[in-house]
Motif scaffolding. Structure first.
Motif, PDB file in Angstrom:
ATOM      1  N   SER A  81       0.725  -1.303   0.094  1.00 30.42           N
ATOM      2  CA  SER A  81       0.004   0.110  -0.445  1.00 30.42           C
ATOM      3  C   SER A  81       0.759   1.303   0.031  1.00 30.42           C
ATOM      4  O   SER A  81       0.347   2.165  -0.240  1.00 30.42           O
ATOM      5  CB  SER A  81      -0.837   0.032   1.212  1.00 30.42           C
ATOM      6  OG  SER A  81      -0.163  -0.066   2.460  1.00 30.42           O
ATOM      7  N   GLU A  82       2.146   1.058   0.335  1.00 36.83           N
ATOM      8  CA  GLU A  82       2.910   2.455   0.258  1.00 36.83           C
ATOM      9  C   GLU A  82       3.354   2.917  -1.013  1.00 36.83           C
ATOM     10  O   GLU A  82       3.348   4.216  -1.109  1.00 36.83           O
ATOM     11  CB  GLU A  82       4.107   2.150   1.062  1.00 36.83           C
ATOM     12  CG  GLU A  82       3.984   1.749   2.577  1.00 36.83           C
ATOM     13  CD  GLU A  82       3.630   0.473   2.784  1.00 36.83           C
ATOM     14  OE1 GLU A  82       3.746  -0.418   2.085  1.00 36.83           O
ATOM     15  OE2 GLU A  82       3.140   0.252   3.866  1.00 36.83           O
ATOM     16  N   GLY A  83       3.605   1.929  -2.084  1.00 36.48           N
ATOM     17  CA  GLY A  83       3.552   2.541  -3.481  1.00 36.48           C
ATOM     18  C   GLY A  83       5.453   2.446  -3.852  1.00 36.48           C
ATOM     19  O   GLY A  83       6.124   1.934  -3.214  1.00 36.48           O
ATOM     20  N   TRP A  84       5.544   3.045  -4.988  1.00 35.75           N
ATOM     21  CA  TRP A  84       6.950   3.066  -5.472  1.00 35.75           C
ATOM     22  C   TRP A  84       7.271   4.565  -6.028  1.00 35.75           C
ATOM     23  O   TRP A  84       6.068   5.268  -6.458  1.00 35.75           O
ATOM     24  CB  TRP A  84       7.087   2.347  -6.697  1.00 35.75           C
ATOM     25  CG  TRP A  84       6.707   0.776  -6.342  1.00 35.75           C
ATOM     26  CD1 TRP A  84       7.415  -0.230  -5.761  1.00 35.75           C
ATOM     27  CD2 TRP A  84       5.270   0.045  -6.355  1.00 35.75           C
ATOM     28  NE1 TRP A  84       6.729  -1.156  -5.465  1.00 35.75           N
ATOM     29  CE2 TRP A  84       5.697  -1.009  -5.860  1.00 35.75           C
ATOM     30  CE3 TRP A  84       4.018   0.678  -6.454  1.00 35.75           C
ATOM     31  CZ2 TRP A  84       4.454  -1.992  -5.574  1.00 35.75           C
ATOM     32  CZ3 TRP A  84       2.964  -0.311  -6.303  1.00 35.75           C
ATOM     33  CH2 TRP A  84       3.159  -1.443  -5.748  1.00 35.75           C
ATOM     34  N   ILE A  85       8.550   4.915  -6.273  1.00 34.78           N
ATOM     35  CA  ILE A  85       8.991   6.319  -6.803  1.00 34.78           C
ATOM     36  C   ILE A  85      10.048   5.701  -7.910  1.00 34.78           C
ATOM     37  O   ILE A  85      10.955   5.088  -7.462  1.00 34.78           O
ATOM     38  CB  ILE A  85       9.284   7.360  -6.078  1.00 34.78           C
ATOM     39  CG1 ILE A  85       8.314   7.699  -4.983  1.00 34.78           C
ATOM     40  CG2 ILE A  85      10.036   8.404  -6.686  1.00 34.78           C
ATOM     41  CD1 ILE A  85       8.673   8.595  -3.944  1.00 34.78           C
ATOM     42  N   VAL A  86       9.822   6.169  -9.088  1.00 37.63           N
ATOM     43  CA  VAL A  86      10.878   5.910  -9.961  1.00 37.63           C
ATOM     44  C   VAL A  86      11.041   6.967 -10.921  1.00 37.63           C
ATOM     45  O   VAL A  86      10.427   8.017 -11.329  1.00 37.63           O
ATOM     46  CB  VAL A  86      10.404   4.845 -11.142  1.00 37.63           C
ATOM     47  CG1 VAL A  86      11.372   4.679 -12.331  1.00 37.63           C
ATOM     48  CG2 VAL A  86      10.198   3.471 -10.439  1.00 37.63           C
ATOM     49  N   MET A  87      12.511   7.423 -10.959  1.00 40.74           N
ATOM     50  CA  MET A  87      13.005   8.548 -11.749  1.00 40.74           C
ATOM     51  C   MET A  87      13.592   8.124 -12.943  1.00 40.74           C
ATOM     52  O   MET A  87      14.548   7.078 -12.817  1.00 40.74           O
ATOM     53  CB  MET A  87      13.878   9.442 -11.057  1.00 40.74           C
ATOM     54  CG  MET A  87      13.029  10.097  -9.977  1.00 40.74           C
ATOM     55  SD  MET A  87      14.279  11.033  -8.789  1.00 40.74           S
ATOM     56  CE  MET A  87      13.254  12.752  -8.800  1.00 40.74           C
ATOM     57  N   ILE A  88      13.537   8.919 -14.102  1.00 43.21           N
ATOM     58  CA  ILE A  88      14.228   8.151 -15.441  1.00 43.21           C
ATOM     59  C   ILE A  88      14.732   9.334 -16.282  1.00 43.21           C
ATOM     60  O   ILE A  88      13.932  10.388 -16.267  1.00 43.21           O
ATOM     61  CB  ILE A  88      13.243   7.344 -16.462  1.00 43.21           C
ATOM     62  CG1 ILE A  88      12.654   6.074 -15.521  1.00 43.21           C
ATOM     63  CG2 ILE A  88      13.659   7.114 -17.768  1.00 43.21           C
ATOM     64  CD1 ILE A  88      11.766   5.396 -16.200  1.00 43.21           C
TER      65      ILE A  88
END
Length: 149
Positions: A81-88
């Motif tokens: 439930s916390e999710g994700w962060i991705v930088m590209i």
């Protein structure tokens, strides 16, 4: 006698130079890699999540979230439930528009659009996840959270 001392000193200098070149090549870990791994370990220890400072998606990142082509510069996620962060770092002419097109092609629909000077952000959802796509220049970030049902 003097020539013998000079020869030994030159030989010693050559040996030290050879050892230094060997030592600085592949025999020892790259200092930047050591720092990167230390930061990843520290963040993972503090948050309990999966962190990558380049190249890898975090554990459990949803396959349904289509990403722009480019190099992953940062990724983190606790999953669930916390999710994700991705930088590209993308080479696309308009990385946010490219990200939006890929999400729409994957079945996501736009919820809200925000824009500002030089930066933009768009929120998408597919009934399972919310995806906030933001970008400035070549950098695109995805914040992915599960939708509550």
């Amino acid at each position: 006698m003097r020539q013998s001392t000079t020869s030994r000193r030159l030989g010693a200098a050559a040996l030290i130079a050879a050892l230094a070149v060997t030592g600085l090549s592949a025999c020892f870990p790259n200092p930047a890699d050591l720092v990167e791994q230390g930061v990843e370990d520290a963040v993972e220890g503090a948050t309990g999540g999966d962190v990558s400072l380049g190249g890898e998606l975090p554990d459990g990142f949803p396959e349904s979230v289509a990403l722009v082509d480019g190099d992953i510069t940062f990724a983190a996620g606790a999953g669930g439930s916390e999710g994700w962060i991705v930088m590209i770092a993308s080479t696309a002419a308009d990385p946010v528009a490219d990200a939006a097109a890929k999400l729409e092609a994957a079945g996501f629909t736009e919820d809200t659009t925000l824009s500002g000077e030089g930066a933009s952000a768009v929120v998408y959802s597919n009934g399972e996840y919310f995806v906030l796509v933001a970008g400035e220049g070549e950098a695109v970030s995805y914040t992915v959270t599960p939708q509550t049902k």
